[in-house]
Design a protein around this motif. Sequence first.
Motif, PDB file in Angstrom:
ATOM      1  N   SER A  78       5.344 -11.315  -6.768  1.00  0.00           N
ATOM      2  CA  SER A  78       6.242 -10.756  -5.744  1.00  0.00           C
ATOM      3  C   SER A  78       7.079  -9.598  -6.264  1.00  0.00           C
ATOM      4  N   PHE A  79       7.349  -9.563  -7.579  1.00  0.00           N
ATOM      5  CA  PHE A  79       8.162  -8.492  -8.148  1.00  0.00           C
ATOM      6  C   PHE A  79       7.317  -7.335  -8.697  1.00  0.00           C
ATOM      7  N   SER A  80       6.052  -7.286  -8.343  1.00  0.00           N
ATOM      8  CA  SER A  80       5.212  -6.163  -8.768  1.00  0.00           C
ATOM      9  C   SER A  80       5.651  -4.899  -8.032  1.00  0.00           C
ATOM     10  N   PRO A  81       6.073  -3.853  -8.745  1.00  0.00           N
ATOM     11  CA  PRO A  81       6.590  -2.643  -8.087  1.00  0.00           C
ATOM     12  C   PRO A  81       5.623  -2.019  -7.090  1.00  0.00           C
ATOM     13  N   LEU A  82       4.328  -1.998  -7.426  1.00  0.00           N
ATOM     14  CA  LEU A  82       3.369  -1.367  -6.525  1.00  0.00           C
ATOM     15  C   LEU A  82       3.338  -2.066  -5.171  1.00  0.00           C
ATOM     16  N   LEU A  83       3.437  -3.388  -5.166  1.00  0.00           N
ATOM     17  CA  LEU A  83       3.419  -4.128  -3.901  1.00  0.00           C
ATOM     18  C   LEU A  83       4.679  -3.868  -3.089  1.00  0.00           C
ATOM     19  N   ILE A  84       5.806  -3.738  -3.772  1.00  0.00           N
ATOM     20  CA  ILE A  84       7.057  -3.397  -3.086  1.00  0.00           C
ATOM     21  C   ILE A  84       6.946  -2.028  -2.444  1.00  0.00           C
ATOM     22  N   GLN A  85       6.361  -1.099  -3.171  1.00  0.00           N
ATOM     23  CA  GLN A  85       6.195   0.250  -2.633  1.00  0.00           C
ATOM     24  C   GLN A  85       5.251   0.270  -1.439  1.00  0.00           C
ATOM     25  N   LEU A  86       4.085  -0.358  -1.584  1.00  0.00           N
ATOM     26  CA  LEU A  86       3.072  -0.313  -0.526  1.00  0.00           C
ATOM     27  C   LEU A  86       3.538  -0.997   0.755  1.00  0.00           C
ATOM     28  N   ALA A  87       4.493  -1.924   0.635  1.00  0.00           N
ATOM     29  CA  ALA A  87       5.063  -2.552   1.824  1.00  0.00           C
ATOM     30  C   ALA A  87       5.838  -1.548   2.664  1.00  0.00           C
ATOM     31  N   HIS A  88       6.236  -0.423   2.079  1.00  0.00           N
ATOM     32  CA  HIS A  88       7.004   0.604   2.786  1.00  0.00           C
ATOM     33  C   HIS A  88       6.117   1.669   3.424  1.00  0.00           C
ATOM     34  N   PHE A  89       4.789   1.526   3.294  1.00  0.00           N
ATOM     35  CA  PHE A  89       3.843   2.432   3.942  1.00  0.00           C
ATOM     36  C   PHE A  89       2.904   1.605   4.823  1.00  0.00           C
ATOM     37  N   TYR A  90       2.464   2.178   5.941  1.00  0.00           N
ATOM     38  CA  TYR A  90       1.414   1.504   6.703  1.00  0.00           C
ATOM     39  C   TYR A  90       0.075   2.103   6.295  1.00  0.00           C
ATOM     40  N   THR A  91      -0.427   1.623   5.177  1.00  0.00           N
ATOM     41  CA  THR A  91      -1.759   1.987   4.711  1.00  0.00           C
ATOM     42  C   THR A  91      -2.584   0.704   4.611  1.00  0.00           C
ATOM     43  N   THR A  92      -3.773   0.807   4.102  1.00  0.00           N
ATOM     44  CA  THR A  92      -4.676  -0.341   4.075  1.00  0.00           C
ATOM     45  C   THR A  92      -4.296  -1.384   3.027  1.00  0.00           C
ATOM     46  N   ASP A  93      -3.474  -1.016   2.058  1.00  0.00           N
ATOM     47  CA  ASP A  93      -3.367  -1.791   0.829  1.00  0.00           C
ATOM     48  C   ASP A  93      -2.696  -3.151   1.014  1.00  0.00           C
ATOM     49  N   SER A  94      -1.572  -3.208   1.718  1.00  0.00           N
ATOM     50  CA  SER A  94      -0.897  -4.492   1.916  1.00  0.00           C
ATOM     51  C   SER A  94      -1.785  -5.460   2.682  1.00  0.00           C
ATOM     52  N   ILE A  95      -2.529  -4.934   3.652  1.00  0.00           N
ATOM     53  CA  ILE A  95      -3.437  -5.775   4.430  1.00  0.00           C
ATOM     54  C   ILE A  95      -4.570  -6.305   3.554  1.00  0.00           C
TER      55      ILE A  95
END
Length: 520
Positions: A124-141
């Motif tokens: 949960s504290f992985s910076p990349l995941l925190i960042q990608l949550a702030h964009f609507y791109t394919t990655d979080s999905i």
Amino acid sequence: MRIRFLFVVIFVALFLTSAIFRFTNLDWDAGNRIHPDEALIVNGANSIRWFSNLNPNFHDYNGFLVYLLSGVSHIRKYVSIEDMTIVGRYLSASISSLSVLLFYLLLIKLFPPTIALAATTAFSFSPLLIQLAHFYTTDSILVFLLILLLFYMYNYSVKPSIKNLIFLSIPLGLSIATKNTGYLFLPLPLFAILFSKQTINQKLAHATLLTASTITLFFLTSPYSFLDLSGYVSRSRYLSDVVSGKLNFDWTVQFQETTPLYWFVQTLWAFGPLAIVGPIGMGLLMKNQKQEKRKSFLLPIAIWTFGFMIFLSLTYLKFIRYNALLAPLYALGFGYLLQKFTKQPITIFLIQTLLIVQVLYGSMFFSIYTTPHTSLKAAEWITKNIPSKSTILVEEWNSIVRLNANSYQIFSFNFYSPDTVTKRTKLNESLKKADYILLESPKVKNTIMKLKKTYPDTNIFYNNLENENLGFTRVMKFSSYPRIGNFILNDESAEETFTVFDHPTVTIYKNTRGESTAAP
């Protein structure tokens, strides 16, 4: 009972913290739509008309996330481009937060609660995941769907029934319907079928049913990948050529002369200590696979993880967000490592220290969303301090700061173009008429400075500009680095997309001599 309640309280606190990290300041660019991939998806969703026109008219990504955004936006009656962008980010943050919950539910099937909680914390504290949550791109999905796939893989490994097989096809079909990267998920359920305790005929039957269910769901959630098959295939070939480096563009120049070591360094920026302990845990799992009772579930995941790591390291295109899928896999490896060394105090102390560093790094990265975006501060400063009608030189492929084109004479120069006498002449002419130079992020400069043999003259230009030898003086610099208190981590050496959208460094130079040249 008290211990179980304590774990529930701790997890709830972790979940809420991870949600806060993901939902804070989703309008970080104040509606300026800085992220180009996000803008492409939102534009596609905005073109959907239920049910008269369901064609997104592009195949850079597949249809599922476009329909998801369009459907939710229309239900909530948020139909403007600006509204859709924010709706998309709320969806991304929600899905990323749910990934934390789902990942924990997966881990408690595999490990004791303490280990499951520790591995989920690292995830949960992985910076990349925190960042990608702030964009609507394919990655979080895709990260969520991968975890869901692993979750159903475990259920299938315990009981290889038709019901569990159908559930297994759901995240697989949706992942392919989201992005072609989903095709890479295919070996995972096929491995699960292969490793299951069934007859060959049963395995073939299950593999056939899985394929049919996956294709059906793919069609239902991304129909124009089939209805416009020629366009889909053509675009897929084009994107494949870009990923492999057969086609090169200004926005991919940064990957010239990179090696697999470059990819590994990016995983350190993306995940912190998890990028080290995760692969070690997965390697240990493969080494101990003969003794591992859950090998029908864990061993295929370990094999796939290392295969995916090799794939990412060898491709030409190494955008840092491609590593997002490694986060749950590395955290799973971390959990396995914890389990194997629970009786060795020195090793546990080291791992706990790394976990604390992981939490601190994630917290530092979160800090960039607690301050105004650097491009907003730069635009405000320019409006207040640069006279109207001033001439401002900017870099092509680096459009971050939004300025009123009617207030200033803005012209761009393509610094990525090959170094020639013509380029040098045009650059000198541009510098002579420029009142200010605006570097909207370090992306172009950093790439040029790494490719000295390719851009010898442009290297001289950036060196002289930085050293103020061109008659331009730096008058302002806006930066936002990950930080805790006075401790700051300069992450500009990371792959450019890690910084250029949500926390770019903006630098402004003023012409203090009247005329300049590109070289001394």
